[in-house]
Design a protein around this motif. Sequence first.
Motif, mmCIF file in Angstrom:
data_model
loop_
_atom_site.group_PDB
_atom_site.id
_atom_site.type_symbol
_atom_site.label_atom_id
_atom_site.label_comp_id
_atom_site.label_asym_id
_atom_site.label_seq_id
_atom_site.Cartn_x
_atom_site.Cartn_y
_atom_site.Cartn_z
ATOM 1 N N ALA A 30 0.776 -1.153 -0.193
ATOM 2 C CA ALA A 30 0.011 -0.034 -0.196
ATOM 3 C C ALA A 30 0.812 1.365 -0.024
ATOM 4 N N GLY A 31 1.939 1.265 0.813
ATOM 5 C CA GLY A 31 2.879 2.538 0.692
ATOM 6 C C GLY A 31 3.469 2.542 -0.775
ATOM 7 N N LEU A 32 4.007 1.392 -1.210
ATOM 8 C CA LEU A 32 4.372 1.611 -2.448
ATOM 9 C C LEU A 32 3.446 1.975 -3.513
ATOM 10 N N ARG A 33 2.239 1.655 -3.532
ATOM 11 C CA ARG A 33 1.318 2.316 -4.477
ATOM 12 C C ARG A 33 0.993 3.759 -4.301
ATOM 13 N N LYS A 34 1.102 3.972 -3.143
ATOM 14 C CA LYS A 34 1.262 5.649 -2.941
ATOM 15 C C LYS A 34 2.216 6.145 -3.569
ATOM 16 N N ILE A 35 3.571 5.615 -3.393
ATOM 17 C CA ILE A 35 4.511 5.960 -4.270
ATOM 18 C C ILE A 35 4.226 6.032 -5.726
ATOM 19 N N LEU A 36 3.567 5.126 -6.183
ATOM 20 C CA LEU A 36 3.346 4.978 -7.795
ATOM 21 C C LEU A 36 2.339 6.188 -7.994
ATOM 22 N N VAL A 37 1.384 6.319 -7.170
ATOM 23 C CA VAL A 37 0.452 7.574 -7.622
ATOM 24 C C VAL A 37 1.374 8.912 -7.554
ATOM 25 N N ASP A 38 2.055 9.028 -6.339
ATOM 26 C CA ASP A 38 2.547 10.127 -6.380
ATOM 27 C C ASP A 38 3.498 10.633 -7.370
ATOM 28 N N ASN A 39 4.000 9.614 -8.056
ATOM 29 C CA ASN A 39 4.923 9.642 -9.265
ATOM 30 C C ASN A 39 4.568 9.630 -10.604
ATOM 31 N N GLY A 40 3.071 9.366 -10.478
ATOM 32 C CA GLY A 40 2.432 9.074 -12.014
ATOM 33 C C GLY A 40 2.941 7.756 -12.641
ATOM 34 N N VAL A 41 3.151 6.725 -11.807
ATOM 35 C CA VAL A 41 3.708 5.308 -12.395
ATOM 36 C C VAL A 41 2.485 4.662 -12.464
ATOM 37 N N ASP A 42 2.293 3.822 -13.469
ATOM 38 C CA ASP A 42 1.442 2.803 -13.690
ATOM 39 C C ASP A 42 1.844 1.170 -13.047
ATOM 40 N N ALA A 43 3.225 0.905 -13.033
ATOM 41 C CA ALA A 43 3.524 -0.255 -12.849
ATOM 42 C C ALA A 43 4.808 -0.001 -12.310
ATOM 43 N N ALA A 44 5.204 -0.747 -11.114
ATOM 44 C CA ALA A 44 6.803 -0.695 -10.787
ATOM 45 C C ALA A 44 7.239 -2.071 -11.554
ATOM 46 N N VAL A 45 8.485 -2.230 -11.671
ATOM 47 C CA VAL A 45 9.062 -3.470 -12.140
ATOM 48 C C VAL A 45 10.364 -3.460 -11.532
ATOM 49 N N PHE A 46 10.684 -4.157 -10.276
ATOM 50 C CA PHE A 46 11.817 -4.270 -9.575
ATOM 51 C C PHE A 46 12.586 -5.388 -9.853
ATOM 52 N N SER A 47 13.703 -5.256 -9.736
ATOM 53 C CA SER A 47 14.724 -6.484 -9.986
ATOM 54 C C SER A 47 15.692 -6.425 -8.997
ATOM 55 N N SER A 48 15.891 -5.595 -8.047
ATOM 56 C CA SER A 48 16.740 -6.034 -6.944
ATOM 57 C C SER A 48 16.420 -6.894 -5.801
ATOM 58 N N MET A 49 17.458 -7.810 -5.225
ATOM 59 C CA MET A 49 16.854 -8.672 -4.276
ATOM 60 C C MET A 49 16.180 -7.898 -3.173
ATOM 61 N N HIS A 50 16.674 -6.798 -2.706
ATOM 62 C CA HIS A 50 16.158 -5.988 -1.538
ATOM 63 C C HIS A 50 14.819 -5.669 -1.723
ATOM 64 N N ASN A 51 14.671 -4.973 -2.878
ATOM 65 C CA ASN A 51 13.201 -4.463 -3.191
ATOM 66 C C ASN A 51 12.009 -5.909 -3.308
ATOM 67 N N ILE A 52 12.405 -6.798 -3.867
ATOM 68 C CA ILE A 52 11.427 -7.965 -4.093
ATOM 69 C C ILE A 52 11.474 -8.577 -2.728
ATOM 70 N N SER A 53 12.359 -8.569 -2.032
ATOM 71 C CA SER A 53 12.195 -9.267 -0.676
ATOM 72 C C SER A 53 11.522 -8.533 0.187
#
Length: 402
Positions: A30-53
């Motif tokens: 939910a916190g990430l989705r707020k970041i997406l809205v705030d930055n006008g992003v439709d989809a986050a594509v994460f590749s790092s071990m730390h963010n995926i985890s």
Amino acid sequence: MTSRPEFYRFHNGEKAALQFADAEYADRVAGLRKILVDNGVDAAVFSSMHNISYYSGFTYCAFGRPYALVVTATECVTISAGIDAGQPWRRCYGDNITYTDWQRDNYWRAILSVTGTGKVIGYESDHLSLQQKSKLDSFLSPSATKDLYEPTMRQRMHKSAAELEMIRAGAAVADVGGYAIRDAVKEGAREIDVAMAGRDAMELEIAKRFPDAEYRDTWVWFQSGINTDGAHNPVTARRLQRGDILSLNTFPMISGYYTALERTMFVGEVDDASLQYWEANVGAHELGISLLQPGASCAEVTDQINAFFAERDMLQYRTFGYGHSFGVLSHYYGREAGLELREDIDTVLEPGMVISMEPMLTIADGQPGAGGYREHDILIITEDGNENITGYPYGPDFNVVG
């Protein structure tokens, strides 16, 4: 000829107990989705071990293969390689898609199945390679891309109550390893023998505290003599000698969460020159702990410890910054680089952040007091100060051993 899929869902078995409750991951997403809205992003594509985890609970083992987490307004999907079969789905919050390897770039085709084309895509500039960024642009045809490295890092800096509980447990496990190492130190013992004693004690303690976890990558760096000059020097088969300086470093890994204990020690006795440096470093350590208060900036704390060493003509022996954030990180992935005690970091400490205090001095071989001196405690920033969650004692009274 049977057609082979580019990707598929292999939801094998039942979902496993993750390191945190589903509600914890729901809050993070939910916190990430707020970041997406705030930055006008439709989809986050994460590749790092730390963010995926962090967002899904799945800590991947790359072994040359790419992994991803795709989060949209409605979807949260890990993307994993076929070699892992159903384990990524069992060990993640949300959905999982497995990509096949019979055709190059099925990884990106699996991601595309979630994002679609022409969208605003968020990515991590600190992890996505130039090659993979080119493929992102080619396969997803984004209308725009936005770097989410910094806002996600800042979200990870602020720990939840559940994370703080996990980190406290990790610090306690590190202490267990420290005491096991202390018991194993004796003249003639090899660095590797002492390190194994600490590692084994920690792994047994983790298995006792977390019976439903996956176990990986807990380790010890135990250094002696000249091998103490660097903080990350590997273990060797060097045998301990009376009067040796030692560096105890225990690193338990619990479901992607790293903690640490680091201590200066000596075998049997400590000479006067070494004691002078050791006591100065302990003084800097204690000063640093007192400075980790809400409202202080990383640069301000650094400047005051620098002044402490400069007054003693020892600042030239400092080897790195004085501390860093804790959470989803390890020696080969992750870093909340905005929360490090360095001159160029202006981040202000806030309640719920977790940071180490770890001053280190290195005196060159051949000089009186030669060796590396380092102490390391983990502090939780509170509303009115800090909570030191490291229990193993530091200083000469306890750590001249063997």
